[in-house]
Write an enzyme that holds these catalytic residues in place. Structure first.
Site, PDB file in Angstrom:
ATOM      1  N   SER A   1       8.683  -2.670  -1.382  1.00 45.08           N
ATOM      2  CA  SER A   1       8.214  -3.589  -2.313  1.00 45.08           C
ATOM      3  C   SER A   1       8.433  -4.819  -2.171  1.00 45.08           C
ATOM      4  CB  SER A   1       8.566  -2.641  -3.672  1.00 45.08           C
ATOM      5  OG  SER A   1       7.965  -2.557  -4.877  1.00 45.08           O
TER       6      SER A   1
ATOM      7  N   TYR B   1     -18.092 -22.403 -21.974  1.00 46.86           N
ATOM      8  CA  TYR B   1     -17.600 -23.774 -21.700  1.00 46.86           C
ATOM      9  C   TYR B   1     -17.346 -25.052 -23.417  1.00 46.86           C
ATOM     10  CZ  TYR B   1     -19.020 -29.227 -23.689  1.00 46.86           C
ATOM     11  OH  TYR B   1     -18.681 -30.464 -23.959  1.00 46.86           O
TER      12      TYR B   1
ATOM     13  N   CYS C   1       3.784 -12.366  -0.234  1.00 46.19           N
ATOM     14  CA  CYS C   1       2.970 -13.883  -1.160  1.00 46.19           C
ATOM     15  C   CYS C   1       3.537 -15.211  -1.737  1.00 46.19           C
ATOM     16  CB  CYS C   1       2.140 -13.593  -1.985  1.00 46.19           C
ATOM     17  SG  CYS C   1       0.284 -12.458  -1.072  1.00 46.19           S
TER      18      CYS C   1
ATOM     19  N   TRP D   1     -23.081 -28.671 -18.043  1.00 47.11           N
ATOM     20  CA  TRP D   1     -23.023 -27.754 -16.465  1.00 47.11           C
ATOM     21  C   TRP D   1     -21.981 -27.154 -16.050  1.00 47.11           C
ATOM     22  CZ3 TRP D   1     -28.176 -25.491 -16.149  1.00 47.11           C
ATOM     23  CH2 TRP D   1     -29.129 -25.570 -17.306  1.00 47.11           C
TER      24      TRP D   1
ATOM     25  N   ARG E   1       3.516   9.858  -9.957  1.00 48.78           N
ATOM     26  CA  ARG E   1       2.701   9.981 -10.946  1.00 48.78           C
ATOM     27  C   ARG E   1       2.302  10.952 -11.628  1.00 48.78           C
ATOM     28  NH1 ARG E   1       3.068   4.469 -10.861  1.00 48.78           N
ATOM     29  NH2 ARG E   1       0.871   4.304 -10.856  1.00 48.78           N
TER      30      ARG E   1
ATOM     31  N   ALA F   1       0.992  -1.100   0.110  1.00 50.22           N
ATOM     32  CA  ALA F   1       0.036  -0.297   0.409  1.00 50.22           C
ATOM     33  C   ALA F   1       1.031   1.536  -0.148  1.00 50.22           C
ATOM     34  CB  ALA F   1      -0.604  -0.272   0.912  1.00 50.22           C
TER      35      ALA F   1
ATOM     36  N   ASN G   1      -2.549  -2.854  -3.072  1.00 53.69           N
ATOM     37  CA  ASN G   1      -2.381  -1.796  -3.779  1.00 53.69           C
ATOM     38  C   ASN G   1      -4.086  -1.087  -3.843  1.00 53.69           C
ATOM     39  OD1 ASN G   1       0.638  -2.721  -5.294  1.00 53.69           O
ATOM     40  ND2 ASN G   1      -0.183  -4.927  -4.124  1.00 53.69           N
TER      41      ASN G   1
END
Length: 446
Positions: free
Chosen positions: A38, A424, A42, A432, A21, A11, A303
């Protein structure tokens, strides 16, 4: 204008970069108490699984890039110790003990979350570790190599615990998992949780729910995790019982908090103090399904919230929609996904839930690679709305959860969802789709 950011990961750096920017002449300063910024937290379990990969591979952008190419004053090894909203200043302390004060026009608190550690004897012994930041991952990888770790006990059975279970087994390390609660995955529907548990135990992992850890001690040159009716020995102990919002600075500054102690923010990520924002794992969010405040510490939200803060600081009105709690993780060959809420959460929110569990196939009948998928779907009897979905299986789970996540954001009913025109082809699913089968079955109960 001075834009000050506390915290240099998802964040914080997203906000700092976007603000520069948006407005190149903006003075942007980031305070990060560690040496790392940075990086992909994960990715740590998957990196630890590979002894030949450097933990530094997880760094997305190095500090010099932010400083030299983007003009951000990024200060590492600087810990924020207090926020003074009245004076619009932040007090800090360097690793060398040097005190300094920073002023701001707008402040972002992006302090993330901290690992929860039980208050038990032995929790600080060498070899007892947590995994939240890159320094933790670096230390764990070094410890495994240096001490030729063969046995590990993981305290906890959540996302990180299960991902690390797989990572350690990949390295030939035996794993036992233990926790106080008797239920393996309490947030997951029982039939689905049993499938995940079977997958984990089939890989030789010991699962010991319902055992409270009373202490960790040295025994025979190793570590011993001691419970009233169970003792597990290990070379390394990983404490992975969850995380909590790192909101202490905000609380001390008098800012409002909400669920689980997370910093309360509005749709613009603004706190109860007009010039102070919060984003990432330390901040709360609004749940799209319930309309209530919730705390979902996940990377995408961090983020996105960082971007929103940057826009609002630069005069661009940016309001975030809520979250639906979409999450996915992999444990061995099993994929586990969820979005929305379960029955218990629905009842707590004052809804009238009905649910169904179905077993379907990931691909068309008899197509190579087809395997079972279990789907748990929840709807509201009062409104007919879709409330949540959980899925587990070896194939085709991770990306299928996107469809119900979008439906939840669109406030769709179960009937509307059952009529969705999903693609599908035999290699990708039955005619289905399992999502549609579950919706059709759930309609019978609404």
């Amino acid at each position: 204008m001075n834009f000050l950011v506390i915290g240099g990961d998802a964040a914080g750096m997203s906000a700092a970069s976007r603000a520069k920017r948006n407005q190149p002449d903006l003075n942007v300063t980031v305070l990060e108490k560690t040496a790392d910024v940075s990086y992909s937290a994960c990715g740590m379990p998957y990196n630890i699984a590979d002894p030949d990969r450097s933990i530094e591979d997880l760094v997305v952008r190095r500090a010099e890039v932010f400083r030299n190419k983007q003009g951000i004053e990024l200060l590492t090894g600087i810990e924020a110790t207090a926020i003074d909203p009245a004076g619009a200043t932040v007090s800090t302390l360097s690793a060398e003990g040097q005190a300094r004060r920073f002023s701001y026009d707008n402040l972002l608190i992006a302090t993330g979350a901290t690992p929860i550690t039980p208050d038990i004897p032995g929790i600080n012994l060498p070899g007892v570790m947590v995994l939240k930041n890159l320094a933790h991952g670096r230390a764990m990888k070094q410890f495994i190599d240096q001490w030729a770790v063969k046995n590990t006990v993981i305290i906890g059975m959540g996302y990180i615990a299960l991902e690390m279970c797989e990572a350690l087994r990949e390295r030939g390390i035996t794993v036992d998992m233990v926790k106080p609660r008797a239920t393996f995955l309490p947030w997951m529907e029982g039939h689905l949780a049993e499938q995940v548990k079977s997958e984990v135990t089939s890989k030789g992992v010991g699962i010991y729910p319902g055992h409270a850890v009373t202490k960790i001690e040295k025994a025979n040159g190793r570590l011993a995790v001691v419970c009233p009716e169970l003792t597990l020995e290990a070379d390394l102990v990983l404490v992975a019982i969850g995380v909590a919002p790192a909101s202490d600075l905000a609380v001390a500054a008098g800012l409002q908090t909400s669920v689980d102690g997370a910093i309360a923010v509005d749709a613009r990520q603004r706190t109860s103090e007009k010039s102070i924002y919060a984003a990432g794992d330390c901040a709360d969010a609004f749940h799209v399904v319930t309309g209530q405040r919730t705390w979902v510490p996940l990377a995408l939200r961090a983020n996105r919230a960082g971007w929103a803060v940057a826009d609002n600081v630069c005069g661009i009105d940016r309001r975030l929609a809520g979250v639906v709690g979409s999450a996915v993780f992999k444990v061995f060959d099993f994929q586990v996904a969820r979005t929305g809420i379960n029955e218990a959460e629905a009842r707590e929110a004052g809804l009238e839930p009905a649910s169904v569990v179905i077993k379907s196939r990931s691909r068309a009948h008899a197509h190579p690679g087809a395997s079972d998928i279990w789907v748990y779907m929840v709807g509201d009897r009062g409104s007919g709305r879709l409330l949540g979905v959980q899925m587990v299986g070896h194939d085709g789970v991770a990306h299928r959860v996107h469809a119900p996540a979008v439906a939840l954001h669109g406030h769709m009913t179960v009937e509307q969802f059952s009529q969705m025109d999903l693609a599908y082809a035999p290699p990708f699913g039955p005619t289905w789709d399992p999502m549609l089968t579950a919706a059709n079955q759930l309609l019978k109960k609404l």
